[in-house]
Design a protein around this motif. Structure first.
Motif, PDB file in Angstrom:
ATOM      1  N   VAL A 109       0.842  -1.205   0.000  1.00 34.49           N
ATOM      2  CA  VAL A 109       0.000   0.000   0.000  1.00 34.49           C
ATOM      3  C   VAL A 109       0.871   1.246   0.000  1.00 34.49           C
ATOM      4  N   ARG A 110       1.908   1.275   0.834  1.00 31.88           N
ATOM      5  CA  ARG A 110       2.781   2.449   0.875  1.00 31.88           C
ATOM      6  C   ARG A 110       3.540   2.607  -0.449  1.00 31.88           C
ATOM      7  N   TYR A 111       3.914   1.487  -1.017  1.00 29.40           N
ATOM      8  CA  TYR A 111       4.593   1.568  -2.318  1.00 29.40           C
ATOM      9  C   TYR A 111       3.667   2.167  -3.378  1.00 29.40           C
ATOM     10  N   ASP A 112       2.416   1.715  -3.386  1.00 23.37           N
ATOM     11  CA  ASP A 112       1.466   2.255  -4.371  1.00 23.37           C
ATOM     12  C   ASP A 112       1.204   3.732  -4.154  1.00 23.37           C
ATOM     13  N   GLN A 113       1.131   4.155  -2.901  1.00 22.71           N
ATOM     14  CA  GLN A 113       0.911   5.573  -2.608  1.00 22.71           C
ATOM     15  C   GLN A 113       2.092   6.422  -3.092  1.00 22.71           C
ATOM     16  N   ALA A 114       3.317   5.911  -2.904  1.00 25.37           N
ATOM     17  CA  ALA A 114       4.509   6.630  -3.357  1.00 25.37           C
ATOM     18  C   ALA A 114       4.528   6.717  -4.884  1.00 25.37           C
ATOM     19  N   LEU A 115       4.124   5.622  -5.546  1.00 27.14           N
ATOM     20  CA  LEU A 115       4.075   5.651  -7.010  1.00 27.14           C
ATOM     21  C   LEU A 115       3.041   6.654  -7.521  1.00 27.14           C
ATOM     22  N   GLN A 116       1.883   6.681  -6.856  1.00 30.06           N
ATOM     23  CA  GLN A 116       0.842   7.626  -7.268  1.00 30.06           C
ATOM     24  C   GLN A 116       1.294   9.064  -7.038  1.00 30.06           C
ATOM     25  N   GLN A 117       1.970   9.311  -5.936  1.00 30.33           N
ATOM     26  CA  GLN A 117       2.445  10.658  -5.642  1.00 30.33           C
ATOM     27  C   GLN A 117       3.482  11.112  -6.674  1.00 30.33           C
ATOM     28  N   GLN A 118       4.335  10.216  -7.081  1.00 32.15           N
ATOM     29  CA  GLN A 118       5.325  10.563  -8.095  1.00 32.15           C
ATOM     30  C   GLN A 118       4.650  10.877  -9.424  1.00 32.15           C
ATOM     31  N   THR A 119       3.622  10.094  -9.791  1.00 31.75           N
ATOM     32  CA  THR A 119       2.916  10.337 -11.045  1.00 31.75           C
ATOM     33  C   THR A 119       2.184  11.683 -11.016  1.00 31.75           C
ATOM     34  N   THR A 120       1.579  11.975  -9.872  1.00 31.13           N
ATOM     35  CA  THR A 120       0.832  13.236  -9.746  1.00 31.13           C
ATOM     36  C   THR A 120       1.760  14.436  -9.839  1.00 31.13           C
ATOM     37  N   THR A 121       2.871  14.392  -9.145  1.00 29.70           N
ATOM     38  CA  THR A 121       3.800  15.528  -9.166  1.00 29.70           C
ATOM     39  C   THR A 121       4.460  15.676 -10.537  1.00 29.70           C
ATOM     40  N   GLN A 122       4.652  14.547 -11.241  1.00 32.71           N
ATOM     41  CA  GLN A 122       5.188  14.629 -12.597  1.00 32.71           C
ATOM     42  C   GLN A 122       4.213  15.383 -13.510  1.00 32.71           C
ATOM     43  N   ALA A 123       2.900  15.076 -13.383  1.00 27.55           N
ATOM     44  CA  ALA A 123       1.902  15.775 -14.182  1.00 27.55           C
ATOM     45  C   ALA A 123       1.848  17.251 -13.824  1.00 27.55           C
ATOM     46  N   GLN A 124       1.963  17.562 -12.531  1.00 28.61           N
ATOM     47  CA  GLN A 124       1.952  18.955 -12.102  1.00 28.61           C
ATOM     48  C   GLN A 124       3.156  19.713 -12.669  1.00 28.61           C
ATOM     49  N   LEU A 125       4.318  19.042 -12.697  1.00 31.17           N
ATOM     50  CA  LEU A 125       5.504  19.688 -13.265  1.00 31.17           C
ATOM     51  C   LEU A 125       5.329  19.929 -14.758  1.00 31.17           C
ATOM     52  N   ASP A 126       4.760  18.959 -15.477  1.00 35.06           N
ATOM     53  CA  ASP A 126       4.511  19.155 -16.908  1.00 35.06           C
ATOM     54  C   ASP A 126       3.545  20.313 -17.143  1.00 35.06           C
ATOM     55  N   GLY A 127       2.491  20.406 -16.314  1.00 34.79           N
ATOM     56  CA  GLY A 127       1.540  21.508 -16.447  1.00 34.79           C
ATOM     57  C   GLY A 127       2.190  22.852 -16.172  1.00 34.79           C
ATOM     58  N   ALA A 128       3.102  22.908 -15.204  1.00 32.74           N
ATOM     59  CA  ALA A 128       3.786  24.161 -14.900  1.00 32.74           C
ATOM     60  C   ALA A 128       4.670  24.585 -16.065  1.00 32.74           C
ATOM     61  N   HIS A 129       5.340  23.611 -16.683  1.00 30.37           N
ATOM     62  CA  HIS A 129       6.157  23.948 -17.849  1.00 30.37           C
ATOM     63  C   HIS A 129       5.281  24.479 -18.991  1.00 30.37           C
ATOM     64  N   ALA A 130       4.100  23.884 -19.187  1.00 26.28           N
ATOM     65  CA  ALA A 130       3.193  24.349 -20.237  1.00 26.28           C
ATOM     66  C   ALA A 130       2.730  25.777 -19.959  1.00 26.28           C
ATOM     67  N   GLN A 131       2.381  26.064 -18.696  1.00 24.58           N
ATOM     68  CA  GLN A 131       1.966  27.416 -18.340  1.00 24.58           C
ATOM     69  C   GLN A 131       3.096  28.425 -18.550  1.00 24.58           C
ATOM     70  N   LEU A 132       4.329  27.995 -18.307  1.00 23.40           N
ATOM     71  CA  LEU A 132       5.462  28.881 -18.548  1.00 23.40           C
ATOM     72  C   LEU A 132       5.620  29.163 -20.038  1.00 23.40           C
ATOM     73  N   SER A 133       5.431  28.145 -20.861  1.00 27.07           N
ATOM     74  CA  SER A 133       5.525  28.367 -22.313  1.00 27.07           C
ATOM     75  C   SER A 133       4.454  29.335 -22.791  1.00 27.07           C
ATOM     76  N   ILE A 134       3.237  29.179 -22.236  1.00 24.84           N
ATOM     77  CA  ILE A 134       2.157  30.095 -22.623  1.00 24.84           C
ATOM     78  C   ILE A 134       2.477  31.517 -22.205  1.00 24.84           C
TER      79      ILE A 134
END
Length: 365
Positions: A141-166
């Motif tokens: 369960v803790r492993y899955d939570q860590a994996l989900q957190q990494q995926t979420t923060t990766q998406a947030q970082l991609d969105g921030a880069h997109a907003q910077l480009s805009i």
């Protein structure tokens, strides 16, 4: 004696009545005057035959005119060109106040930094949980939570880069650049104005080519040959010439003039044929079946243009409406209304009335 004095004698009555009868006969009404015969000059019309050169006056215009406008709203702080200036491709012509867009870029960069920090933390946590799970020191369960957190923060970082480009793209929109070389023909905003996105700032006539633009009547448009060669010269200096072909014909007539706009693409026009210069275009037309009358024969009737036609049998005139094909300097080309062989009054047209008798001063064909 008294009776004889009271009754006038018959001879005296006759003497008194005879002068009265003579005077009455002299006062009889006169006979009506003969109708006035108006002298006029006339022309017996005939059909034109053979080729004829048609001349029209127009102006030189750019083949392509572009309205330059900002892609965002803002207050214009600088306009670097004026009407008549020559610009190059990529040259900056105006600027907006960039402060708001710069602040948006700073905020977007800060958001990228924050998102990158969260992603690094989530990635390190995931790596630890992966190693612990391999050694059996943590739960799935803790492993899955860590994996989900990494995926979420990766998406947030991609969105921030997109907003910077805009944000950076919007910051570039504060500068308005010419997309091609040309000349500024119009300006529509001044520094200090708050302008909207899409509002024209300047108009540029590209140097891709020049057109000679003419207003052409429907008759000439319909009678013109296919792909005619047009000889174009400067009106002020006929020695400066160029040739061109019809590039575009307006599908609809101008509602005010009834003419069609025709654009003639000029091949290698000389430098003297500047934008806005008055030019004369000449084209040869085949003129079988048209009728020409002097411009002095034209008179304005209730239904439009008309001419006086002479009836040779009674030597009287009648007003005939006509349809004009076009004018030139001395004559009118008639599309409809006159038949070959008819006699048209060419001088004295304003002194006539319908049915008036005329006397011909000269007739020619």
């Amino acid at each position: 004696m008294l009776a004889g004095r009271g009754r006038p004698s018959r001879s005296w009555l006759c003497a008194a009545i005879l002068p009265a009868l003579v005077l009455g006969a002299c006062n009889d009404p006169e006979a009506p005057p003969a109708p006035e015969v108006r002298p006029v000059r006339v022309l017996t019309v005939g059909e034109l035959a053979g080729d004829e050169t048609v001349s029209l006056t127009g102006t030189v215009q750019a083949q392509v005119e572009v309205n330059l406008a900002f892609r965002i709203d803002g207050r214009m702080v600088e306009r670097l060109v004026n009407v008549g200036d020559t610009v190059k491709a990529g040259q900056i012509v105006a600027r907006l106040d960039p402060e708001n867009e710069r602040n948006a870029v700073r905020a977007a960069r800060a958001a990228v930094v924050a998102a990158a920090g969260q992603y690094d933390e989530a990635r390190n946590n995931y790596d630890r949980q992966r190693q612990l799970l391999a050694g059996g020191w943590t739960t799935r369960v803790r492993y899955d939570q860590a994996l989900q957190q990494q995926t979420t923060t990766q998406a947030q970082l991609d969105g921030a880069h997109a907003q910077l480009s805009i944000a950076e793209e919007r910051a570039s929109y504060t500068e308005l650049a010419a997309d091609a070389a040309g000349m500024v023909t119009q300006r529509s905003a001044e520094p200090g104005e708050v302008v909207r996105a899409g509002q024209t700032i300047v108009q540029i006539a590209r140097k891709d080519g020049k057109d000679a633009v003419f207003d052409v009547s429907a008759q000439i448009k319909d009678q013109a040959p296919a792909n005619p060669l047009i000889a174009v010269s400067l009106t002020m200096d006929p020695a400066i010439t160029a040739e061109g072909r019809v590039r575009e014909v307006a599908p609809r007539a101008d509602p005010a003039t009834g003419t069609f706009q025709v654009r003639v693409g000029l091949a290698d026009p000389p430098p003297q044929m500047r934008l806005g210069a008055a030019v004369t275009g000449r084209m040869r037309l085949h003129r079988d079946g048209e009728i020409a009358v002097p411009s002095t024969a034209l008179i304005g009737g209730e239904g439009g243009p008309a001419v006086w036609i002479v009836d040779p049998a009674g030597m009287t005139v009648a007003l005939r409406p006509i349809e004009i094909a076009r004018f030139d300097q001395t004559r009118i080309l008639v599309a409809r209304g006159i038949e070959p062989g008819e006699i048209v009054v060419t001088a004295g047209v304003h002194a006539l009335r319908p049915g008036q008798k005329v006397r011909l001063l000269g007739a020619a064909s």
